[in-house]
Structure formats: C-alpha cells, structure tokens
Scaffold this motif. Structure first.
Motif, PDB file in Angstrom:
ATOM      1  N   GLU A 195       0.757  -1.190   0.111  1.00 22.41           N
ATOM      2  CA  GLU A 195      -0.029  -0.068  -0.045  1.00 22.41           C
ATOM      3  C   GLU A 195       0.629   1.245  -0.024  1.00 22.41           C
ATOM      4  N   TRP A 196       1.685   1.359  -1.186  1.00 20.83           N
ATOM      5  CA  TRP A 196       2.290   2.772  -1.190  1.00 20.83           C
ATOM      6  C   TRP A 196       1.416   3.917  -1.215  1.00 20.83           C
ATOM      7  N   GLY A 197       1.916   5.027  -0.994  1.00 20.47           N
ATOM      8  CA  GLY A 197       1.125   6.573  -1.084  1.00 20.47           C
ATOM      9  C   GLY A 197       0.521   6.622   0.351  1.00 20.47           C
ATOM     10  N   ARG A 198       1.420   7.513   0.894  1.00 16.62           N
ATOM     11  CA  ARG A 198       1.311   7.903   2.240  1.00 16.62           C
ATOM     12  C   ARG A 198      -0.168   8.809   2.256  1.00 16.62           C
ATOM     13  N   LYS A 199      -0.602   9.436   1.242  1.00 20.27           N
ATOM     14  CA  LYS A 199      -1.602  10.374   1.347  1.00 20.27           C
ATOM     15  C   LYS A 199      -2.843   9.803   0.494  1.00 20.27           C
ATOM     16  N   CYS A 200      -2.549   9.179  -0.759  1.00 20.23           N
ATOM     17  CA  CYS A 200      -3.421   8.652  -1.494  1.00 20.23           C
ATOM     18  C   CYS A 200      -2.974   7.650  -2.623  1.00 20.23           C
ATOM     19  N   ARG A 201      -3.722   6.712  -2.909  1.00 17.53           N
ATOM     20  CA  ARG A 201      -3.365   5.839  -3.917  1.00 17.53           C
ATOM     21  C   ARG A 201      -4.698   5.548  -4.779  1.00 17.53           C
ATOM     22  N   ILE A 202      -4.431   5.547  -6.101  1.00 19.20           N
ATOM     23  CA  ILE A 202      -5.641   5.009  -7.098  1.00 19.20           C
ATOM     24  C   ILE A 202      -5.157   4.177  -8.072  1.00 19.20           C
ATOM     25  N   ASP A 203      -6.078   3.372  -8.366  1.00 17.83           N
ATOM     26  CA  ASP A 203      -5.804   2.079  -9.296  1.00 17.83           C
ATOM     27  C   ASP A 203      -6.255   2.333 -10.798  1.00 17.83           C
ATOM     28  N   THR A 204      -5.626   2.261 -11.534  1.00 18.77           N
ATOM     29  CA  THR A 204      -6.076   2.468 -13.148  1.00 18.77           C
ATOM     30  C   THR A 204      -5.694   1.452 -13.901  1.00 18.77           C
ATOM     31  N   GLY A 205      -5.835   1.491 -15.233  1.00 20.02           N
ATOM     32  CA  GLY A 205      -5.729   0.317 -16.184  1.00 20.02           C
ATOM     33  C   GLY A 205      -4.520   0.300 -17.129  1.00 20.02           C
ATOM     34  N   PHE A 206      -4.874   0.021 -18.337  1.00 21.51           N
ATOM     35  CA  PHE A 206      -4.057  -0.005 -19.369  1.00 21.51           C
ATOM     36  C   PHE A 206      -4.143   1.112 -20.159  1.00 21.51           C
ATOM     37  N   PHE A 207      -3.131   1.667 -20.994  1.00 18.26           N
ATOM     38  CA  PHE A 207      -3.154   2.854 -21.901  1.00 18.26           C
ATOM     39  C   PHE A 207      -1.854   2.731 -22.646  1.00 18.26           C
TER      40      PHE A 207
END
Length: 392
Positions: A195-207
C-alpha cells in the motif's frame, strides 16, 4: 519547448519527472502521460524537467515541439541525464536473469544511494520543484521527502517487489523505505504492490500512446501491398540481447512479414526493422495482425488496447511478468510460450493463431477510447495535485 531558460516566468509550475533507465516501456508510457498532461493543463504554464538515463535521447525525440503541435508554447520541457535505478541484469544470449551479476551491480548502486539522494534533493530545491513524479526510481521519493516536496509514483511495479525473487530480503530494506516515502501512488494494470502512497493511492488500467491512423495504413500498405500476408510484430525489447536471431525458424513462416526493433540485426527478406530514429512504435503494433513479445507492460498494453492477439514469452521467474500476464483480459487472445518454443515456432495463414486476428487495418482502434480515459484520469489527478502543492 516554449520559453528560454533566461525568460522563465515566476508563474511556471515546475515538475520533475523521473523515468527508469531499464528498457523503453517506462519511457513510452511516460510520454503518453506527459503529452496528455501538457495538452489538458491550460490554467498555468508548466516547466517539466524530464530526468532519465539510457532512454533520454528517445524521450527528447518523442517530446520535441514538432511532435506536440497542439500543446501551448507556454509550457517548457527540459531534459537532464541521470542514474535512476539498476534494472535487471540478463545472462548473455539468454532471457534469464543473471542473479550473481545483478547482486553485484545492485550492491554497487546501493552503496551510492545516499549520495544520489542528496544530489537530487539539492537539485529539486535549486529548480524550485513543486511536484516530483517517478516511474519508478526510488531515489526521487526520498529526495522529495527531505526537500518537503510532494511526490507521486506511477507504475505497475516497484524494484522492491521485482527483486524479491532474486535478492535477499534484507538487501531490499533501503528500497522498501524509499518507496514508503512516496506521497501518492497511481497503480497501473497488473500492479500487486504494498500500500504505497502515504496520502492517497488510485488504481488504473492499461493505456498507450495514440496511433496515427494514416501512418498505420501507410505501414500496412508498404509491408503488405497485396493484402495477402500476415504482419507479425516481434518485439522482445531492447534489453534482451541474443546473438543468433537470424537462425530462428520463425522468419521462414509462409506468407508472413515480421516487424522487429532496430537493434535486432536480422538479414532476412521477410524481416523489416523499425527505423532507428522512429519513435512512434505503437503505429507498427497497430499495423500488425499478431504481436510476439515478452510480458513488458508497454507492448502488452499496446496489443490489448489495439486488439492484437498476443504470443507472450513466459518468464515466470520475473515477478512483474507474472502479474502483467494475469492482468490480460480473459477474452483477449493470448498464447504463452517458452523461449525454446518461440525459437522453434513457425506460423502460417491457416493456423489457429492466424485465424484469431484482426485483419482489417485500423479496426479495434476505437478501443483506444478506453486507453484515453485512463490517461485523462491520470492527467486530472496530476492537475489536481498541482492546484494544491506548496509553492517553494
């Protein structure tokens, strides 16, 4: 691009963008993100400092003004050559990792870690950086934290997890501590990270980078003027060096033409090299009927987004590869093969793989709308960060 260094205005937002030295996949996806960020950011001009090593000439060619005619002249891009990370070390004439050589190189690089962090900290303060982005060198996260600057990681993996099957766990403590310093983390498709990201993390896809449909048509017409041949994109990446490419049976496949990278020295009438100075390789993937590659994130996602069947080199001992393969949609045509199987592979227009391809040039490119939405999501996240970062 844009203003002269001596004419920089105080209203410029300075972003320092760090890109891994290993291979070109980190560079190609960073190019897609940078283009989208600069295109969508209208409120304030950006000074973007791109930091990289071996792939820096490729980045310079891809981000020159002529490649970005739709982007405001108020934005400025600068380039800086640095060391970013160790990457992998492969055995000669093989696709396998050279663990002993990797350990030696890693230990040498880590002995210089603190020195490099201090150097980057001083650089960030000197250029008055307001945001640090890294894909996915660990050094900038520590430097940014010490300089009091917001940081963002973007990747499908980190070198901490990549090395877990190759190095001793105790050797990775510095890497883990470095990645733990990142403030924000955008995880890409296939990510299986802590769980990296001390303040926030979002999950995205391929591009991937947007293909040019006219260029795709030109390539197909040039390679297959009669429309009777199967076009195969064969890309094992610039990091794999094999001495006997020319002896592979694959090149003799009936009614096929093969696209290979410029570093593959193959003298065969059915093999065409991508020109050395050609930066937009996604156009060649879009022109192909089938893609044969290692499970590198960049080429795999181009094949997925552009609806091209995949033959993937199965390197199960690479952590990143396993998770990238697992992220391929279940309905996407996918064949896993060992290095020995690929070396003995031949294709024909009648075989099973040949029947499961998109033979119409340009068909499937509408799928790129999904890719664009992922890029917009990432660019908007970065823009939101820029609205809240502390002015140094």
């Amino acid at each position: 691009m844009g203003r002269d260094r001596t004419k920089l205005h105080e209203d410029l937002i300075t972003i320092c963008y760090y890109i891994s030295d290993y291979g070109y996949g980190h560079a190609t996806r960073s190019i897609a993100i940078i283009r989208t960020v600069l295109e969508r950011h209208h409120d304030q001009p950006i000074r973007l400092i791109v930091n990289c090593g071996k792939a820096l000439p490729f980045l310079i060619d891809s981000l020159q003004k002529e490649m970005l005619p739709w982007i405001s002249n108020d934005h400025r891009i600068e380039f800086r050559s640095i060391f970013s990370d160790t990457g992998y070390v492969l055995q000669h004439d093989s696709i396998a990792a050279d663990i002993q050589s990797l350990r030696q190189q890693y230990n040498l690089d880590m002995s210089l870690f603190e020195e490099r962090v201090t150097q980057e900290q001083q650089f960030l303060l000197g250029v008055k950086a307001q945001l640090v982005i890294s894909d996915i060198s660990p050094i900038p996260f520590v430097a940014a934290q010490r300089a009091g600057i917001e940081s963002l990681g973007i990747s499908n993996f980190t070198w901490y997890t990549a090395y877990q099957d190759m190095l001793e766990k105790s050797d990775l403590n510095t890497l883990r501590a470095a990645y733990a310093q990142m403030d924000h983390f955008i995880s890409l498709a296939g990510c299986a990270e802590p769980e990296w990201g001390r303040k926030c993390r979002i999950d995205t896809g391929f591009f991937c980078r947007q293909p040019d449909l006219q260029e795709v048509e030109r390539i197909r017409t040039e390679l297959d003027p009669t429309g009777q041949r199967k076009i195969i994109f064969f890309g094992l990446g610039r990091s794999i060096q094999v001495d006997h490419w020319s002896t592979m049976e694959l090149w003799d496949s009936e009614q096929c033409v093969f696209i290979v990278s410029s570093n593959m020295d193959i003298d065969h009438p059915q093999v065409v090299q991508i020109p050395d100075q050609y930066t937009e390789s996604q156009n060649y993937v879009a022109a192909a009927d089938l893609v044969i590659t290692k499970p590198g994130w960049g080429t795999v996602c181009e094949a997925i987004e552009l609806a091209k069947p995949l033959i993937l080199l199965n390197r199960s001992h690479f952590y990143e590869d396993r998770h990238t393969i697992a992220a391929v949609p279940s309905d996407h045509p996918l064949y896993l093969m060992s290095w020995e199987e690929i070396q003995q592979l031949t294709l024909s227009t009648e075989d099973e793989i040949g029947q499961r391809h998109d033979a119409q040039p340009g068909k499937g490119l509408s799928i790129h709308e999904r890719s664009s939405s992922t890029l917009v999501e990432i660019a908007d996240y970065i823009q939101n960060l820029l609205q809240h970062v502390k002015v140094v």
